[in-house]
Design a protein around this motif. Structure first.
Motif, mmCIF file in Angstrom:
data_model
loop_
_atom_site.group_PDB
_atom_site.id
_atom_site.type_symbol
_atom_site.label_atom_id
_atom_site.label_comp_id
_atom_site.label_asym_id
_atom_site.label_seq_id
_atom_site.Cartn_x
_atom_site.Cartn_y
_atom_site.Cartn_z
ATOM 1 N N PRO A 1 0.879 -1.269 0.199
ATOM 2 C CA PRO A 1 -0.104 0.044 0.017
ATOM 3 C C PRO A 1 1.028 1.274 0.153
ATOM 4 N N ALA A 2 2.034 1.318 0.462
ATOM 5 C CA ALA A 2 2.914 2.242 0.609
ATOM 6 C C ALA A 2 3.273 2.842 -0.773
ATOM 7 N N LEU A 3 3.556 1.701 -1.686
ATOM 8 C CA LEU A 3 4.091 2.197 -3.050
ATOM 9 C C LEU A 3 2.979 2.488 -3.848
ATOM 10 N N ILE A 4 1.858 2.126 -3.567
ATOM 11 C CA ILE A 4 0.592 2.437 -4.535
ATOM 12 C C ILE A 4 0.307 3.756 -3.948
ATOM 13 N N LEU A 5 0.297 4.254 -2.647
ATOM 14 C CA LEU A 5 -0.016 5.433 -2.272
ATOM 15 C C LEU A 5 1.043 6.730 -3.011
ATOM 16 N N LEU A 6 2.508 6.087 -3.344
ATOM 17 C CA LEU A 6 3.459 6.812 -3.723
ATOM 18 C C LEU A 6 3.086 7.099 -5.205
ATOM 19 N N ALA A 7 2.624 6.100 -5.787
ATOM 20 C CA ALA A 7 2.204 5.993 -7.167
ATOM 21 C C ALA A 7 1.130 7.032 -7.339
ATOM 22 N N LEU A 8 0.053 7.045 -6.541
ATOM 23 C CA LEU A 8 -0.935 7.858 -6.610
ATOM 24 C C LEU A 8 -0.722 9.460 -6.204
ATOM 25 N N ALA A 9 0.293 9.604 -5.230
ATOM 26 C CA ALA A 9 0.347 10.989 -4.784
ATOM 27 C C ALA A 9 1.287 11.413 -6.131
ATOM 28 N N LEU A 10 2.302 10.694 -6.719
ATOM 29 C CA LEU A 10 3.102 11.365 -7.722
ATOM 30 C C LEU A 10 1.810 11.817 -8.857
ATOM 31 N N ALA A 11 1.266 10.921 -9.376
ATOM 32 C CA ALA A 11 0.144 11.121 -10.281
ATOM 33 C C ALA A 11 -0.906 12.301 -10.039
ATOM 34 N N MET A 12 -1.240 12.397 -8.681
ATOM 35 C CA MET A 12 -1.863 13.478 -8.377
ATOM 36 C C MET A 12 -1.308 14.798 -8.400
ATOM 37 N N GLY A 13 -0.095 14.823 -7.895
ATOM 38 C CA GLY A 13 0.795 15.960 -7.901
ATOM 39 C C GLY A 13 0.825 16.593 -9.571
ATOM 40 N N VAL A 14 1.418 15.610 -10.239
ATOM 41 C CA VAL A 14 1.483 16.147 -11.677
ATOM 42 C C VAL A 14 0.248 16.533 -12.266
ATOM 43 N N GLY A 15 -1.092 15.738 -12.008
ATOM 44 C CA GLY A 15 -2.317 15.844 -12.533
ATOM 45 C C GLY A 15 -3.073 17.222 -12.153
ATOM 46 N N LEU A 16 -2.536 17.772 -10.828
ATOM 47 C CA LEU A 16 -3.001 18.860 -10.316
ATOM 48 C C LEU A 16 -2.644 20.193 -11.011
ATOM 49 N N TRP A 17 -1.154 19.912 -11.382
ATOM 50 C CA TRP A 17 -0.430 21.268 -12.144
ATOM 51 C C TRP A 17 -1.365 21.018 -13.624
ATOM 52 N N LEU A 18 -1.378 19.942 -14.132
ATOM 53 C CA LEU A 18 -1.723 19.713 -15.703
ATOM 54 C C LEU A 18 -3.313 20.265 -15.656
ATOM 55 N N ALA A 19 -4.027 19.669 -14.672
ATOM 56 C CA ALA A 19 -5.377 20.064 -14.655
ATOM 57 C C ALA A 19 -5.655 21.606 -15.014
ATOM 58 N N ALA A 20 -5.036 22.322 -13.937
ATOM 59 C CA ALA A 20 -5.059 23.914 -13.896
ATOM 60 C C ALA A 20 -4.560 24.518 -15.085
ATOM 61 N N LEU A 21 -3.565 23.853 -15.817
ATOM 62 C CA LEU A 21 -3.025 24.419 -17.104
ATOM 63 C C LEU A 21 -3.930 23.924 -18.263
ATOM 64 N N ALA A 22 -4.380 22.967 -18.144
ATOM 65 C CA ALA A 22 -5.467 22.323 -19.301
ATOM 66 C C ALA A 22 -6.649 23.085 -19.495
ATOM 67 N N VAL A 23 -7.284 23.845 -18.451
ATOM 68 C CA VAL A 23 -8.156 24.745 -18.735
ATOM 69 C C VAL A 23 -7.872 25.803 -19.490
ATOM 70 N N ARG A 24 -6.800 26.377 -19.402
ATOM 71 C CA ARG A 24 -6.260 27.546 -20.095
ATOM 72 C C ARG A 24 -5.872 27.182 -21.628
ATOM 73 N N PHE A 25 -4.999 26.035 -21.627
ATOM 74 C CA PHE A 25 -4.426 25.633 -22.778
ATOM 75 C C PHE A 25 -4.981 24.200 -22.981
ATOM 76 N N ARG A 26 -5.744 24.262 -23.926
ATOM 77 C CA ARG A 26 -6.383 22.812 -24.141
ATOM 78 C C ARG A 26 -5.544 21.830 -24.869
ATOM 79 N N ASP A 27 -4.381 22.250 -25.476
ATOM 80 C CA ASP A 27 -3.505 21.138 -25.911
ATOM 81 C C ASP A 27 -2.394 20.533 -24.972
ATOM 82 N N VAL A 28 -2.859 21.069 -23.832
ATOM 83 C CA VAL A 28 -1.974 20.338 -22.792
ATOM 84 C C VAL A 28 -2.061 18.665 -22.728
ATOM 85 N N GLY A 29 -3.278 18.171 -22.986
ATOM 86 C CA GLY A 29 -3.450 16.814 -23.127
ATOM 87 C C GLY A 29 -2.741 16.138 -24.154
#
Length: 288
Positions: free
Chosen positions: A169-197
């Motif tokens: 579970p600790a490794l699963i949590l680490l993978a999810l935390a990394l994904a969420m950290g990157v995802g939060l940055w990109l989700a906010a940017l994707a609203v302004r720049f739709r080609d982020v995806g």
């Protein structure tokens, strides 16, 4: 008149001072707890929406990793014959594909989550942070189903479960935390720049080849100069994948100091991503 005066109640006027929040209070984590029922609804909506009106339904959760396992086993295991540290190549790569699919899928869903929910966000108020959080956590259902198949493969190839599994579970949590950290940055940017995806697809593909999913990390480390080994291992998903193989197949590298260092990087990325998301949240509706 006297009785009327006696019954007159004094009206006290209270003043409420609204001040800007500081520190971690700016993240509004208490709002996430207050809207936790909405989080469950968003999770259910995301999970159901992925296989609604499909022929195979929830089977699509496991078809992807299985197909990729078969393709890599044929091309890299049988034709190229990459070393798999004494482990049968199919289970060697499938064990690594599970955390990778959890990580990559979480980033992709969270990045486009705000755009997907634009019709709801523009009409109803709720903490916007719930949307990428739900998109990230919904991948746990896919992972759980695929993990059952992995347990069957372990039984087939003769691998026994050990107490090391308790640290999974600790490794699963680490993978999810990394994904969420990157995802939060990109989700906010994707609203302004739709080609982020579109850009994200190339990043994930490059990240995949920089992570020992389809090959052994020992093979790459034997090619690289010893002075740059730390740079290769600084990739948090490197430690996650190697940790999965170590815990389940008794191969790979055990968690060590480099995994702890990369975990600190993940924590910094997650906190900074949350602050950036909250900072841009006020203009999300206008941009959508």
């Amino acid at each position: 008149m006297a009785s009327m005066v006696d019954t007159t109640q004094r009206i006290e006027i209270s003043t409420i001072v609204i001040e800007p929040t500081r520190g971690l209070g700016r993240l509004g984590l208490s709002d996430l707890w207050r809207y936790r029922y909405l989080l469950w609804m968003l999770l259910a909506r995301d999970i159901k929406g992925r296989y609604r009106q499909t022929l195979l339904g929830p089977l699509w959760f496991v078809i992807g990793p299985l197909v990729r396992m078969l393709v890599f086993s044929l091309l890299l295991g049988q034709i190229v014959r990459l070393p798999s540290e004494g482990v049968p190549y199919p289970i060697f790569i499938y064990t690594a594909l599970l955390p990778w699919e959890l990580f990559a899928g979480a980033i992709q869903r969270s990045t486009g989550s705000l755009v997907s929910y634009m019709s709801i966000i523009s009409k109803v108020y709720f903490p916007r942070l719930l949307v990428p959080v739900a998109a990230t956590l919904s991948g746990l259902v896919d992972f759980a189903i695929s993990f059952v198949i992995l347990l069957g493969m372990m039984a087939f190839y003769g691998f026994a479960l050990t107490p090391r599994l308790l640290a999974l579970p600790a490794l699963i949590l680490l993978a999810l935390a990394l994904a969420m950290g990157v995802g939060l940055w990109l989700a906010a940017l994707a609203v302004r720049f739709r080609d982020v995806g579109q850009f994200l697809g190339y990043v994930i593909q490059f990240w995949f080849y920089g992570t020992p999913v389809a090959y052994s990390a020992m093979l790459i480390l034997s090619w690289l100069p010893e002075q740059v080994h730390w740079l290769y291992r600084l990739n948090p998903m490197n430690g996650v994948v190697e940790g999965f193989r170590w815990m389940l197949l008794d191969t790979g590298r055990a968690p060590d100091l480099m995994l702890l260092i990369s975990s600190a990087f993940v924590l910094a990325l997650l906190v900074s991503g949350a602050f950036f998301f909250r900072h841009t949240e006020r203009s999300i509706v206008d941009l959508l």
